[in-house]
Design a protein around this motif. Structure first.
Motif, mmCIF file in Angstrom:
data_model
loop_
_atom_site.group_PDB
_atom_site.id
_atom_site.type_symbol
_atom_site.label_atom_id
_atom_site.label_comp_id
_atom_site.label_asym_id
_atom_site.label_seq_id
_atom_site.Cartn_x
_atom_site.Cartn_y
_atom_site.Cartn_z
ATOM 1 N N GLY A 35 51.172 -4.596 31.577
ATOM 2 C CA GLY A 35 52.204 -4.978 30.665
ATOM 3 C C GLY A 35 53.182 -6.229 30.748
ATOM 4 N N SER A 36 53.366 -6.620 31.912
ATOM 5 C CA SER A 36 54.092 -7.865 31.840
ATOM 6 C C SER A 36 53.657 -9.060 31.410
ATOM 7 C CB SER A 36 55.068 -7.806 33.436
ATOM 8 O OG SER A 36 54.061 -7.871 34.264
ATOM 9 N N HIS A 37 52.685 -9.367 31.746
ATOM 10 C CA HIS A 37 51.559 -10.717 32.264
ATOM 11 C C HIS A 37 51.342 -11.257 30.916
ATOM 12 C CE1 HIS A 37 49.472 -9.196 35.858
ATOM 13 N NE2 HIS A 37 49.865 -9.879 36.332
ATOM 14 N N THR A 38 51.434 -12.623 30.879
ATOM 15 C CA THR A 38 51.200 -13.188 28.998
ATOM 16 C C THR A 38 49.639 -14.002 28.979
ATOM 17 O OG1 THR A 38 52.354 -14.840 29.765
ATOM 18 C CG2 THR A 38 54.288 -13.252 29.484
ATOM 19 N N ARG A 39 49.182 -14.747 27.745
ATOM 20 C CA ARG A 39 48.842 -15.250 27.676
ATOM 21 C C ARG A 39 49.169 -16.433 28.334
ATOM 22 N NH1 ARG A 39 50.955 -19.274 23.355
ATOM 23 N NH2 ARG A 39 52.825 -18.179 22.534
ATOM 24 N N PHE A 40 49.676 -17.262 28.811
ATOM 25 C CA PHE A 40 49.754 -18.154 29.467
ATOM 26 C C PHE A 40 49.190 -17.879 31.154
ATOM 27 C CE2 PHE A 40 53.316 -18.976 26.365
ATOM 28 C CZ PHE A 40 53.144 -19.666 26.635
ATOM 29 N N HIS A 41 49.595 -16.627 31.586
ATOM 30 C CA HIS A 41 48.620 -16.005 33.076
ATOM 31 C C HIS A 41 47.257 -16.320 32.486
ATOM 32 C CE1 HIS A 41 52.923 -14.072 33.419
ATOM 33 N NE2 HIS A 41 53.123 -14.641 34.529
ATOM 34 N N LEU A 42 47.033 -15.068 31.604
ATOM 35 C CA LEU A 42 45.371 -15.121 31.583
ATOM 36 C C LEU A 42 45.237 -16.506 31.312
ATOM 37 C CD1 LEU A 42 45.532 -12.212 28.491
ATOM 38 C CD2 LEU A 42 45.288 -12.373 31.508
ATOM 39 N N LEU A 43 45.952 -17.746 31.345
ATOM 40 C CA LEU A 43 45.153 -18.562 30.575
ATOM 41 C C LEU A 43 45.104 -19.789 31.667
ATOM 42 C CD1 LEU A 43 44.705 -21.621 28.773
ATOM 43 C CD2 LEU A 43 47.310 -22.361 28.972
ATOM 44 N N ARG A 44 46.225 -19.877 33.110
ATOM 45 C CA ARG A 44 45.692 -19.909 34.062
ATOM 46 C C ARG A 44 44.563 -19.223 35.037
ATOM 47 N NH1 ARG A 44 48.885 -22.888 37.844
ATOM 48 N NH2 ARG A 44 48.755 -23.854 39.592
ATOM 49 N N ALA A 45 44.500 -17.880 34.619
ATOM 50 C CA ALA A 45 43.585 -16.881 35.657
ATOM 51 C C ALA A 45 42.299 -18.075 35.382
ATOM 52 C CB ALA A 45 44.050 -15.632 35.412
ATOM 53 N N VAL A 46 41.699 -18.145 33.987
ATOM 54 C CA VAL A 46 40.867 -18.968 33.547
ATOM 55 C C VAL A 46 40.688 -20.731 34.248
ATOM 56 C CG1 VAL A 46 39.280 -19.747 31.420
ATOM 57 C CG2 VAL A 46 40.637 -17.909 31.486
ATOM 58 N N TYR A 47 41.682 -20.730 34.860
ATOM 59 C CA TYR A 47 41.175 -22.536 35.101
ATOM 60 C C TYR A 47 41.319 -21.770 37.024
ATOM 61 C CZ TYR A 47 43.276 -25.673 31.370
ATOM 62 O OH TYR A 47 42.769 -26.473 29.953
ATOM 63 N N GLU A 48 42.301 -21.501 37.081
ATOM 64 C CA GLU A 48 42.082 -20.928 38.492
ATOM 65 C C GLU A 48 40.344 -19.984 39.040
ATOM 66 O OE1 GLU A 48 46.284 -20.192 39.971
ATOM 67 O OE2 GLU A 48 45.340 -18.444 39.032
ATOM 68 N N GLY A 49 39.471 -18.953 37.802
ATOM 69 C CA GLY A 49 38.625 -18.564 37.574
ATOM 70 C C GLY A 49 37.482 -19.571 37.790
ATOM 71 N N ASN B 134 34.041 -21.682 29.713
ATOM 72 C CA ASN B 134 34.858 -19.898 29.521
ATOM 73 C C ASN B 134 35.966 -20.456 28.995
ATOM 74 O OD1 ASN B 134 33.621 -18.459 31.469
ATOM 75 N ND2 ASN B 134 33.401 -19.689 32.574
ATOM 76 N N LEU B 135 36.876 -21.479 29.299
ATOM 77 C CA LEU B 135 37.838 -21.681 28.640
ATOM 78 C C LEU B 135 37.440 -22.373 27.064
ATOM 79 C CD1 LEU B 135 40.786 -23.088 29.090
ATOM 80 C CD2 LEU B 135 40.333 -25.306 29.371
ATOM 81 N N ASP B 136 36.405 -22.734 26.762
ATOM 82 C CA ASP B 136 36.504 -22.765 25.378
ATOM 83 C C ASP B 136 36.608 -21.479 24.776
ATOM 84 O OD1 ASP B 136 35.427 -25.601 25.743
ATOM 85 O OD2 ASP B 136 34.026 -24.855 25.947
ATOM 86 N N TRP B 137 35.938 -20.199 25.271
ATOM 87 C CA TRP B 137 35.824 -19.188 24.426
ATOM 88 C C TRP B 137 37.217 -18.499 24.493
ATOM 89 C CZ3 TRP B 137 37.628 -15.191 28.210
ATOM 90 C CH2 TRP B 137 37.578 -13.787 27.892
ATOM 91 N N PHE B 138 37.740 -18.956 25.628
ATOM 92 C CA PHE B 138 39.536 -18.792 25.804
ATOM 93 C C PHE B 138 40.079 -18.974 24.477
ATOM 94 C CE2 PHE B 138 44.153 -18.312 27.381
ATOM 95 C CZ PHE B 138 43.720 -17.035 27.141
ATOM 96 N N LEU B 139 39.873 -20.215 24.541
ATOM 97 C CA LEU B 139 40.968 -21.113 23.312
ATOM 98 C C LEU B 139 39.783 -20.616 21.746
ATOM 99 C CD1 LEU B 139 41.075 -24.564 24.798
ATOM 100 C CD2 LEU B 139 43.113 -22.846 24.677
ATOM 101 N N ARG B 140 39.193 -20.416 21.879
ATOM 102 C CA ARG B 140 38.583 -19.791 20.195
ATOM 103 C C ARG B 140 39.004 -19.139 20.495
ATOM 104 N NH1 ARG B 140 33.200 -19.630 21.850
ATOM 105 N NH2 ARG B 140 33.481 -16.521 21.202
ATOM 106 N N GLU B 141 39.417 -18.198 21.541
ATOM 107 C CA GLU B 141 40.104 -16.705 20.555
ATOM 108 C C GLU B 141 41.200 -15.786 20.984
ATOM 109 O OE1 GLU B 141 37.514 -13.940 19.421
ATOM 110 O OE2 GLU B 141 36.024 -15.495 19.386
ATOM 111 N N PHE B 142 41.965 -16.473 21.723
ATOM 112 C CA PHE B 142 42.844 -16.431 21.747
ATOM 113 C C PHE B 142 43.777 -18.095 22.020
ATOM 114 C CE2 PHE B 142 39.880 -13.622 24.983
ATOM 115 C CZ PHE B 142 41.005 -12.215 23.811
ATOM 116 N N GLY B 143 43.157 -19.073 21.735
ATOM 117 C CA GLY B 143 44.149 -20.000 21.464
ATOM 118 C C GLY B 143 45.401 -20.505 20.806
ATOM 119 N N GLU B 144 44.908 -19.601 19.451
ATOM 120 C CA GLU B 144 46.292 -20.232 17.950
ATOM 121 C C GLU B 144 46.926 -20.471 18.754
ATOM 122 O OE1 GLU B 144 46.391 -21.955 14.302
ATOM 123 O OE2 GLU B 144 44.348 -20.860 15.583
ATOM 124 N N PRO B 145 47.783 -19.655 19.369
ATOM 125 C CA PRO B 145 49.618 -19.413 19.702
ATOM 126 C C PRO B 145 50.098 -20.849 20.293
ATOM 127 C CG PRO B 145 48.413 -17.503 20.237
ATOM 128 C CD PRO B 145 47.883 -18.047 19.505
#
Length: 518
Positions: A377-391, A307-318
């Motif tokens: 609209g107020s959420h950022t990629r940092f919220h999504l990142l932590r959500a993956v770890y928590e999920g 799950n984390l591998d996928w997130f960082l592959r698709e959205f990890g460039e920043p």
């Protein structure tokens, strides 16, 4: 003269051998890869002879890489990938390739068994919730499609095939056999279960003798000694499948002991000394014999770290660019980002059902699919990142909470255990103490403990684990954060339960769209 133990772990793609002293120190290891072939996308096979050759090379490499003399090895035991079907003919040779636990040829059989009640009918006897790569399903497929291969043959499991080549013994143990469906309380084959699977007498005849894991199954033959470097006559003890051996290798030996593997898959195991009239949760996971008076209740998620591998592959460039600009390693940067993001990810909840085959625990749903919920609209990629770890942590808790055994401490292993921040998130989400055992080759260590008990070096699994398993890190839950996570976990459960009915429709619509070519 020191006494040493070899633990052999015949995994799906790599066979590893490790030499341990009696304090559990790994002195040397060898590893050899085994190719997996896919004649069609849904098939997964291995050449059984190649698995044996890999085992011989791994053992020889471990011996050569140490100062241990072959005659100083007091005992050996193996563990290995579970399920699949490893068929040996009357001439002692493989009846073609092994069909692996990842094989899908029996998928329609499994679908039928869940629909017509076959699984439920046998579950309280066996504690086995089968899937396409389960031995029972693959043997039924062989019965329907290649019955001639069953004539005069014996069905083994991976570790058993290796030990057959070491000793000439054709047998298994109750842990491997349990995933095929046995009377799990009596630890023996059950006519009622086998009849439920629809086995005919020829299929039943391929089921091997079941030994105790600590039974001496034989000694190393002259030929095996020549190709492995072991001393002829070295005792070989039966051993367990990989789930129970890995559990033992991290210290799961007493009722209430628990392991969570946060790796490619997520495996939750809990030791118990009691099986009631019914086994919970129903029709899912496995009840696996462990010690003489204990069982392992195991549930296996299909996806954890991918799950984390996928997130960082698709959205990890920043994230990668910012880590580079700050001259820090990526995961150190991510750890700081996680700590700077609020608990609960400001209301974003991630369900990590990203595997093509959906989910298998704590519910079975091949069409299950992943999702983010709660995004504004107020959420950022940092919220999504932590959500993956928590999920991922919510998924492990979903399995753990489904097992009706009190658990206060969780022994965490796998790649996820390398992250201190993630380990703390697990402690807070689970509301339980997390401990990280030293080492990485837990399957091989578990096999070595079994061999040590068989050889009389240890009096019990518990004594062996106490003598060989060391803890390197501990994490206590923060009760304030756990209280917050309790609320979010309730929503996590509610969301996945309410979405169950939509997944099949989503899958059908997706396949229809793909078939249209538009």
């Amino acid at each position: 003269m020191a006494d040493y133990i070899i633990g052999l772990d015949a995994g799906t793609s790599v066979v590893k051998a490790a030499i341990f002293d009696q304090a559990g120190n790994e002195l040397s290891r060898g590893a050899k890869s085994v190719p997996i072939t896919n004649p069609q996308p849904h098939l997964a096979e291995e050449n059984m002879d190649e698995v044996w050759v890999a085992a011989t090379e791994a053992i020889r490499e471990a011996l050569v890489g140490s100062s241990v003399k072959a005659e100083d090895v007091k005992a050996l035991s193996a563990t290995g990938q579970g399920d699949g079907t490893w068929l040996v003919g009357a001439d002692g040779r493989p009846k073609g390739p092994t069909y692996l636990w990842t094989d899908g040829r029996a998928g329609e059989i499994i679908d039928g068994w869940y629909v017509d009640g076959t699984v439920s009918k046998q579950f309280d006897i066996s504690g086995c919730g089968p899937y396409a790569g389960t031995t029972s399903a693959l043997l039924r497929w062989r019965q329907d499609n290649e019955p001639e291969k069953l004539e005069g043959s014996t069905n083994l499991w991976c570790k058993d095939w290796v030990e057959y080549n070491l000793t000439g013994d054709l047998s298994t143990d109750a842990s491997d056999a349990s995933l095929a469906g046995i009377d799990v309380r009596n630890r023996d084959w059950s006519d009622e279960v086998n009849n439920t699977w629809g086995f005919d007498e020829r299929t039943k005849s391929v089921l091997p003798t079941i030994r105790k894991p600590t039974d001496l199954c034989g000694t190393v033959t002259k030929h095996a000694a020549g190709v492995t470097g072991l001393a002829e006559g070295t005792p070989v003890y039966k051993g367990q499948m990989d789930i129970t051996a890995s559990s033992l290798g991290v210290g799961v030996a007493r009722p209430g002991d628990c392991m969570a593997v946060v790796g490619t898959a997520g495996i939750v195991t809990v030791a118990t000394d009691s099986i009631g009239e019914t086994i919970e949760p129903r029709d899912v996971g496995w009840m696996i014999p462990h010690g003489p008076d204990t069982w392992i209740r195991a549930l296996g998620m299909n996806n954890c770290t991918p799950n984390l591998d996928w997130f960082l592959r698709e959205f990890g460039e920043p994230f990668r660019n910012e880590a580079s600009a700050n001259n820090v390693k990526l995961f150190k940067y991510l750890d700081q980002a996680l700590n700077d993001t609020p608990v609960g990810s400001a209301g974003v909840i991630f369900h990590g059902y990203l595997a093509p085959g959906g989910e298998r625990a704590p519910f079975v749903k091949p069409s299950a699919r992943g999702s983010f919920n709660g995004i504004t609209g107020s959420h950022t990629r940092f919220h999504l990142l932590r959500a993956v770890y928590e999920g991922v942590a919510y998924g492990i808790r979903d399995c753990l909470d489904a097992i009706p055994t009190q658990v206060d401490t969780v022994r965490m292993a796998g790649g996820g255990a390398n992250s201190a921040v993630w380990a703390q998130i697990f402690a807070d989400v689970l509301g339980r103490r997390i401990i990280i055992p030293a080492g990485t080759e837990f399957g091989a260590k578990g096999a070595a403990i079994v061999a040590g008990v068989g050889a009389g070096i240890f009096s019990s699994y518990a004594e062996g684990a106490d003598a060989t398993v060391n803890i390197v890190r501990e994490y206590e839950p923060d009760s304030r954060k756990t209280a917050i996570y309790d609320d979010f976990f309730g929503v996590y459960r509610s969301l996945r339960e309410s979405t169950l009915s939509s997944w099949d429709a989503l899958q059908a619509a997706t396949r229809k769209a793909a078939a249209s070519g538009l």
